[in-house]
Design an enzyme around this catalytic site. Structure first.
Site, PDB file in Angstrom:
ATOM      1  N   SER A  33      -0.174  -2.225   5.549  1.00 55.76           N
ATOM      2  CA  SER A  33       0.346  -2.321   6.829  1.00 55.76           C
ATOM      3  C   SER A  33      -0.048  -3.243   7.896  1.00 55.76           C
ATOM      4  O   SER A  33       0.747  -3.692   8.795  1.00 55.76           O
ATOM      5  CB  SER A  33       0.464  -0.744   7.301  1.00 55.76           C
ATOM      6  N   PHE A  34      -1.373  -3.548   7.799  1.00 57.79           N
ATOM      7  CA  PHE A  34      -1.925  -4.524   8.923  1.00 57.79           C
ATOM      8  C   PHE A  34      -1.283  -5.837   8.760  1.00 57.79           C
ATOM      9  O   PHE A  34      -1.289  -6.226  10.108  1.00 57.79           O
ATOM     10  CB  PHE A  34      -3.432  -4.534   8.777  1.00 57.79           C
ATOM     11  N   GLU A  35      -0.720  -6.177   7.561  1.00 57.71           N
ATOM     12  CA  GLU A  35      -0.248  -7.440   7.497  1.00 57.71           C
ATOM     13  C   GLU A  35       1.281  -7.639   7.903  1.00 57.71           C
ATOM     14  O   GLU A  35       1.652  -8.590   7.787  1.00 57.71           O
ATOM     15  CB  GLU A  35      -0.397  -7.972   5.979  1.00 57.71           C
ATOM     16  N   CYS A  91       3.254   2.674   4.897  1.00 56.49           N
ATOM     17  CA  CYS A  91       2.731   3.798   4.937  1.00 56.49           C
ATOM     18  C   CYS A  91       1.196   3.962   5.141  1.00 56.49           C
ATOM     19  O   CYS A  91       0.440   3.609   3.920  1.00 56.49           O
ATOM     20  CB  CYS A  91       3.044   4.633   3.694  1.00 56.49           C
ATOM     21  N   VAL A  92       0.787   4.582   6.225  1.00 53.47           N
ATOM     22  CA  VAL A  92      -0.797   4.730   6.482  1.00 53.47           C
ATOM     23  C   VAL A  92      -1.108   6.223   6.327  1.00 53.47           C
ATOM     24  O   VAL A  92      -0.543   6.963   7.120  1.00 53.47           O
ATOM     25  CB  VAL A  92      -1.359   4.264   7.865  1.00 53.47           C
ATOM     26  N   HIS A 151     -10.840   4.191   9.721  1.00 56.71           N
ATOM     27  CA  HIS A 151      -9.958   3.098   9.328  1.00 56.71           C
ATOM     28  C   HIS A 151      -8.729   3.562   9.465  1.00 56.71           C
ATOM     29  O   HIS A 151      -7.783   2.409   9.995  1.00 56.71           O
ATOM     30  CB  HIS A 151     -10.148   2.510   7.958  1.00 56.71           C
ATOM     31  N   THR A 174     -12.490   7.926   6.734  1.00 60.21           N
ATOM     32  CA  THR A 174     -13.199   7.170   7.818  1.00 60.21           C
ATOM     33  C   THR A 174     -12.205   7.104   8.960  1.00 60.21           C
ATOM     34  O   THR A 174     -10.943   7.216   8.799  1.00 60.21           O
ATOM     35  CB  THR A 174     -13.716   6.093   7.301  1.00 60.21           C
ATOM     36  N   TRP A 196       0.922  -1.299  -0.197  1.00 56.40           N
ATOM     37  CA  TRP A 196       0.152  -0.002  -0.015  1.00 56.40           C
ATOM     38  C   TRP A 196       0.920   1.164  -0.198  1.00 56.40           C
ATOM     39  O   TRP A 196       2.043   1.239   0.791  1.00 56.40           O
ATOM     40  CB  TRP A 196      -0.831  -0.051   1.230  1.00 56.40           C
ATOM     41  N   PHE A 217      10.262  -0.561  14.126  1.00 58.08           N
ATOM     42  CA  PHE A 217       8.789   0.079  13.627  1.00 58.08           C
ATOM     43  C   PHE A 217       9.013   1.379  12.497  1.00 58.08           C
ATOM     44  O   PHE A 217       9.527   2.364  12.936  1.00 58.08           O
ATOM     45  CB  PHE A 217       8.182   0.563  14.758  1.00 58.08           C
TER      46      PHE A 217
HETATM   47  N1  LIG Z   1      -5.584   2.665   3.994  1.00 52.91           N
HETATM   48  C1  LIG Z   1      -4.172   2.191   4.258  1.00 52.91           C
HETATM   49  C2  LIG Z   1      -4.209   0.425   4.331  1.00 52.91           C
HETATM   50  N2  LIG Z   1      -5.157  -0.230   4.368  1.00 52.91           N
HETATM   51  C3  LIG Z   1      -5.028  -1.584   4.206  1.00 52.91           C
HETATM   52  C4  LIG Z   1      -4.709  -2.447   5.436  1.00 52.91           C
HETATM   53  O1  LIG Z   1      -3.421  -2.268   5.749  1.00 52.91           O
HETATM   54  C5  LIG Z   1      -5.028  -3.886   5.333  1.00 52.91           C
HETATM   55  O2  LIG Z   1      -4.107  -4.414   4.115  1.00 52.91           O
HETATM   56  C6  LIG Z   1      -6.270  -4.210   4.986  1.00 52.91           C
HETATM   57  O3  LIG Z   1      -7.233  -3.642   6.182  1.00 52.91           O
HETATM   58  C7  LIG Z   1      -6.654  -5.918   4.853  1.00 52.91           C
HETATM   59  O4  LIG Z   1      -6.224  -6.347   6.076  1.00 52.91           O
HETATM   60  N3  LIG Z   1      -2.616   0.095   4.330  1.00 52.91           N
HETATM   61  C8  LIG Z   1      -1.784   0.780   4.467  1.00 52.91           C
HETATM   62  O5  LIG Z   1      -0.714   0.587   4.706  1.00 52.91           O
HETATM   63  N4  LIG Z   1      -1.820   2.138   4.269  1.00 52.91           N
HETATM   64  C9  LIG Z   1      -2.928   2.783   3.848  1.00 52.91           C
HETATM   65  O6  LIG Z   1      -3.166   3.981   3.950  1.00 52.91           O
HETATM   66  C1  LIG Z   2      -5.872   4.241   6.421  1.00 54.13           C
HETATM   67  C2  LIG Z   2      -7.015   3.708   5.396  1.00 54.13           C
HETATM   68  O1  LIG Z   2      -7.551   2.600   5.363  1.00 54.13           O
HETATM   69  C3  LIG Z   2      -7.511   4.829   4.481  1.00 54.13           C
HETATM   70  O2  LIG Z   2      -6.715   5.322   3.644  1.00 54.13           O
HETATM   71  C4  LIG Z   2      -8.873   4.392   3.979  1.00 54.13           C
HETATM   72  O3  LIG Z   2      -9.388   5.261   3.465  1.00 54.13           O
HETATM   73  P1  LIG Z   2     -10.891   5.546   3.849  1.00 54.13           P
HETATM   74  O4  LIG Z   2     -10.711   6.049   5.401  1.00 54.13           O
HETATM   75  O5  LIG Z   2     -11.353   7.041   3.183  1.00 54.13           O
HETATM   76  O6  LIG Z   2     -11.826   4.700   3.354  1.00 54.13           O
END
Ligand SMILES: Nc1c(NC[C@H](O)[C@H](O)[C@H](O)CO)[nH]c(=O)[nH]c1=O
Ligand SMILES: CC(=O)[C@@H](O)COP(=O)(O)O
Length: 164
Positions: free
Chosen positions: A65-67, A90-91, A98, A96, A31, A123
């Site tokens: 990143s969650f993985e 990189c998040v 999330h 939302t 991501w 980290f």
């Molecule tokens: N929005 C971002 C994500 N979202 C995906 C999650 O990390 C994960 O892959 C998903 O929820 C499935 O388990 N990941 C990032 O690394 N960066 C983002 O901005």
């Molecule tokens: C960190 C995320 O998962 C985010 O980028 C997803 O975007 P949204 O909150 O607009 O669904």
């Protein structure tokens, strides 16, 4: 000190231990890979600059990143000989909540792995409000947090070697 007040790519090689002969893994989230691959390269290049052989740096990728937690845990179990693992993500905040849950999950998960395993797990996950903040910290005006992670991995590998 806030990142805006400190360039993250400056280190004094003479003040750091060599990691010649030590083995590392870097696991990188796909991501935002226009950001994460720059972080990865900064970390890898720093490890090599401080003595690691490129052959002793194993590269892995996960979807997001969650993985990183699952990936780092699997690597640590399969490769107990490693002297450190660097996780890179990189998040970037969206519309939302999330963002909050992904950041919390990966932060707590990596913290837990540092307690669970014998090797340090570094980290290197950006948690940014917008893409520009990420660009600035992955080779932009505020340096590269991947370099910072590489330095941390070197210092922690040395720490680990002194305590057995
Ligand atoms: N929005 C971002 C994500 N979202 C995906 C999650 O990390 C994960 O892959 C998903 O929820 C499935 O388990 N990941 C990032 O690394 N960066 C983002 O901005
Ligand atoms: C960190 C995320 O998962 C985010 O980028 C997803 O975007 P949204 O909150 O607009 O669904």
């Amino acid at each position: 000190m806030a990142t805006e007040n400190k360039n993250l790519s400056q280190y004094n090689k003479a003040e750091l231990p060599s990691v010649a002969g030590k083995k590392f893994a870097i696991v990188t989230s796909e991501w935002n890979n226009h950001i994460t691959f720059n972080l990865r390269d900064g970390a890898k290049d720093t490890l090599v600059d401080l003595g690691a052989s490129i052959e002793d740096i194993e590269l892995y990728q996960v979807p997001g990143s969650f993985e990183l937690v699952y990936g780092a845990d699997k690597i640590a179990k399969a490769k107990p000989e490693l002297d450190g693992i660097i996780v890179i993500g990189c998040v970037i905040r969206g519309a939302t909540a999330h963002f909050d849950y992904v950041c919390e999950g990966v932060t707590q998960g990596i913290k837990d792995l540092n307690i669970k395993h014998e090797m340090p797990i570094i980290f290197c996950v950006l948690t940014d409000e917008n893409e520009q903040q990420s660009i600035d910290r992955s080779g932009g005006k505020h340096g590269n947090k991947g370099v910072e992670a590489g330095v941390a991995a070197v210092m922690m590998a040395d720490f680990k070697s002194k305590l057995g």
